[in-house]
Design a protein around this motif. Sequence first.
Motif, PDB file in Angstrom:
ATOM      1  N   ALA A   1       6.234  17.161  -1.428  1.00 63.64           N
ATOM      2  CA  ALA A   1       6.536  16.852   0.177  1.00 63.64           C
ATOM      3  C   ALA A   1       7.152  15.433   0.302  1.00 63.64           C
ATOM      4  O   ALA A   1       7.319  14.994   1.567  1.00 63.64           O
ATOM      5  CB  ALA A   1       5.247  16.913   0.991  1.00 63.64           C
ATOM      6  N   GLY A   2       7.087  14.595  -0.694  1.00 63.52           N
ATOM      7  CA  GLY A   2       7.535  13.086  -0.527  1.00 63.52           C
ATOM      8  C   GLY A   2       9.014  12.948  -0.042  1.00 63.52           C
ATOM      9  O   GLY A   2       9.632  14.037  -0.225  1.00 63.52           O
TER      10      GLY A   2
ATOM     11  N   GLY B   1       6.239  10.842  -4.911  1.00 57.75           N
ATOM     12  CA  GLY B   1       6.266  11.056  -3.559  1.00 57.75           C
ATOM     13  C   GLY B   1       5.837  10.249  -2.773  1.00 57.75           C
ATOM     14  O   GLY B   1       6.017  10.618  -1.378  1.00 57.75           O
ATOM     15  N   SER B   2       5.497   8.964  -3.284  1.00 59.25           N
ATOM     16  CA  SER B   2       4.968   8.060  -2.082  1.00 59.25           C
ATOM     17  C   SER B   2       6.064   6.811  -1.588  1.00 59.25           C
ATOM     18  O   SER B   2       7.149   6.756  -2.774  1.00 59.25           O
ATOM     19  CB  SER B   2       3.849   7.259  -2.801  1.00 59.25           C
ATOM     20  OG  SER B   2       4.207   6.264  -3.881  1.00 59.25           O
ATOM     21  N   ILE B   3       5.926   6.129  -0.865  1.00 57.45           N
ATOM     22  CA  ILE B   3       6.695   5.037  -0.577  1.00 57.45           C
ATOM     23  C   ILE B   3       5.625   4.004  -0.079  1.00 57.45           C
ATOM     24  O   ILE B   3       4.574   4.308   0.560  1.00 57.45           O
ATOM     25  CB  ILE B   3       7.801   5.184   0.429  1.00 57.45           C
ATOM     26  CG1 ILE B   3       7.381   5.646   1.715  1.00 57.45           C
ATOM     27  CG2 ILE B   3       8.856   6.259   0.028  1.00 57.45           C
ATOM     28  CD1 ILE B   3       8.570   5.574   2.855  1.00 57.45           C
TER      29      ILE B   3
ATOM     30  N   THR C   1       0.940  -1.230  -0.082  1.00 62.18           N
ATOM     31  CA  THR C   1       0.035   0.097  -0.099  1.00 62.18           C
ATOM     32  C   THR C   1       0.958   1.187   0.025  1.00 62.18           C
ATOM     33  O   THR C   1       2.001   1.368   0.762  1.00 62.18           O
ATOM     34  CB  THR C   1      -1.002   0.050   1.244  1.00 62.18           C
ATOM     35  OG1 THR C   1      -1.656  -1.121   1.307  1.00 62.18           O
ATOM     36  CG2 THR C   1      -1.851   1.126   1.091  1.00 62.18           C
ATOM     37  N   ARG C   2       0.614   2.340  -0.897  1.00 66.93           N
ATOM     38  CA  ARG C   2       1.407   3.482  -1.025  1.00 66.93           C
ATOM     39  C   ARG C   2       0.962   4.586   0.174  1.00 66.93           C
ATOM     40  O   ARG C   2      -0.030   4.364   0.426  1.00 66.93           O
ATOM     41  CB  ARG C   2       1.122   4.090  -2.374  1.00 66.93           C
ATOM     42  CG  ARG C   2       1.411   3.217  -3.521  1.00 66.93           C
ATOM     43  CD  ARG C   2       2.871   2.656  -3.537  1.00 66.93           C
ATOM     44  NE  ARG C   2       3.960   3.356  -3.620  1.00 66.93           N
ATOM     45  CZ  ARG C   2       5.255   3.061  -3.720  1.00 66.93           C
ATOM     46  NH1 ARG C   2       5.542   1.713  -3.578  1.00 66.93           N
ATOM     47  NH2 ARG C   2       6.001   4.079  -3.801  1.00 66.93           N
ATOM     48  N   LEU C   3       1.915   5.295   0.521  1.00 67.23           N
ATOM     49  CA  LEU C   3       1.835   6.179   1.660  1.00 67.23           C
ATOM     50  C   LEU C   3       2.447   7.581   1.115  1.00 67.23           C
ATOM     51  O   LEU C   3       3.554   7.506   0.666  1.00 67.23           O
ATOM     52  CB  LEU C   3       2.524   5.828   2.835  1.00 67.23           C
ATOM     53  CG  LEU C   3       2.366   6.604   4.088  1.00 67.23           C
ATOM     54  CD1 LEU C   3       1.024   6.759   4.686  1.00 67.23           C
ATOM     55  CD2 LEU C   3       3.180   6.019   5.050  1.00 67.23           C
ATOM     56  N   TRP C   4       1.604   8.675   1.063  1.00 68.04           N
ATOM     57  CA  TRP C   4       2.033  10.033   0.956  1.00 68.04           C
ATOM     58  C   TRP C   4       2.024  11.036   1.999  1.00 68.04           C
ATOM     59  O   TRP C   4       1.293  10.606   2.814  1.00 68.04           O
ATOM     60  CB  TRP C   4       1.105  10.573  -0.132  1.00 68.04           C
ATOM     61  CG  TRP C   4       1.186   9.752  -1.567  1.00 68.04           C
ATOM     62  CD1 TRP C   4       2.083  10.253  -2.683  1.00 68.04           C
ATOM     63  CD2 TRP C   4       0.315   8.677  -2.204  1.00 68.04           C
ATOM     64  NE1 TRP C   4       1.693   9.416  -3.792  1.00 68.04           N
ATOM     65  CE2 TRP C   4       0.846   8.524  -3.384  1.00 68.04           C
ATOM     66  CE3 TRP C   4      -0.460   7.990  -1.685  1.00 68.04           C
ATOM     67  CZ2 TRP C   4       0.181   7.457  -4.232  1.00 68.04           C
ATOM     68  CZ3 TRP C   4      -1.093   6.718  -2.221  1.00 68.04           C
ATOM     69  CH2 TRP C   4      -0.694   6.600  -3.410  1.00 68.04           C
ATOM     70  N   ARG C   5       2.660  11.982   1.948  1.00 72.52           N
ATOM     71  CA  ARG C   5       2.764  13.109   2.889  1.00 72.52           C
ATOM     72  C   ARG C   5       1.706  13.855   2.370  1.00 72.52           C
ATOM     73  O   ARG C   5       1.687  14.458   1.284  1.00 72.52           O
ATOM     74  CB  ARG C   5       4.120  13.683   2.952  1.00 72.52           C
ATOM     75  CG  ARG C   5       4.234  14.872   4.035  1.00 72.52           C
ATOM     76  CD  ARG C   5       5.486  15.294   4.087  1.00 72.52           C
ATOM     77  NE  ARG C   5       5.284  16.473   4.968  1.00 72.52           N
ATOM     78  CZ  ARG C   5       6.247  17.222   5.838  1.00 72.52           C
ATOM     79  NH1 ARG C   5       7.595  16.238   5.797  1.00 72.52           N
ATOM     80  NH2 ARG C   5       6.443  18.312   6.389  1.00 72.52           N
ATOM     81  N   ALA C   6       0.572  14.217   3.396  1.00 72.47           N
ATOM     82  CA  ALA C   6      -0.102  15.209   3.026  1.00 72.47           C
ATOM     83  C   ALA C   6      -0.086  16.748   3.495  1.00 72.47           C
ATOM     84  O   ALA C   6      -0.513  17.567   3.078  1.00 72.47           O
ATOM     85  CB  ALA C   6      -1.805  14.666   3.563  1.00 72.47           C
TER      86      ALA C   6
END
Length: 127
Positions: free
Chosen positions: A94-95, A106-108, A65-70
Motif C-alpha cells: 500500500a506504499g 513502502g515508506s517515505i 522518521t519513516r511513515l507507512w500506510r496502514a
Amino acid sequence: MRLLAILLLLAPSPAAAFLARNGMEAVQVGTTEIGVPFDSGKMDTDYWCAAGDFAQRALDLPVTTRLWRASPKPRGAGDGILFTLDQSNKAEGAGLSQFGAGPRDGSISIGQAVSAHCRIEIPFFNH
C-alpha cells in the motif's frame, strides 16, 4: 486496534483536529497511528502530506522518521487513510511508488511526505 482506528476515521472529526498545510485534517488515533479522514476531491498523496505534516509539526518528530500506510489499498469511496510510524503495522503493497535512494519498504520519510506532496491551497472567496 485497526478496527478502532477505522471507526475513528469514520466518526465526525473532533474540534481539536490538526489542520495540515494543505487544508486536510489529521488526528492521532493510536500510539503510532495517524488518521486522515476522507476529504472529497483529494488524491492519495494529499493524505500522505497531511499525515507527514501532523507527524512533523504536531508530534515534533524528526523529518527522517519513516511513515507507512496502514490502510490497505484500494481506498473505498468515502474512506480516510490510516498511517503508521510502526513498520510492523504497515499494509503490504500500500506504499507509494519510489524513485531514487532510500528503503524500498513502502515508506517515505515525513520530510519527503511534506516536501513532495504538500500543496498549499488558497481558498477562493466570493465577495
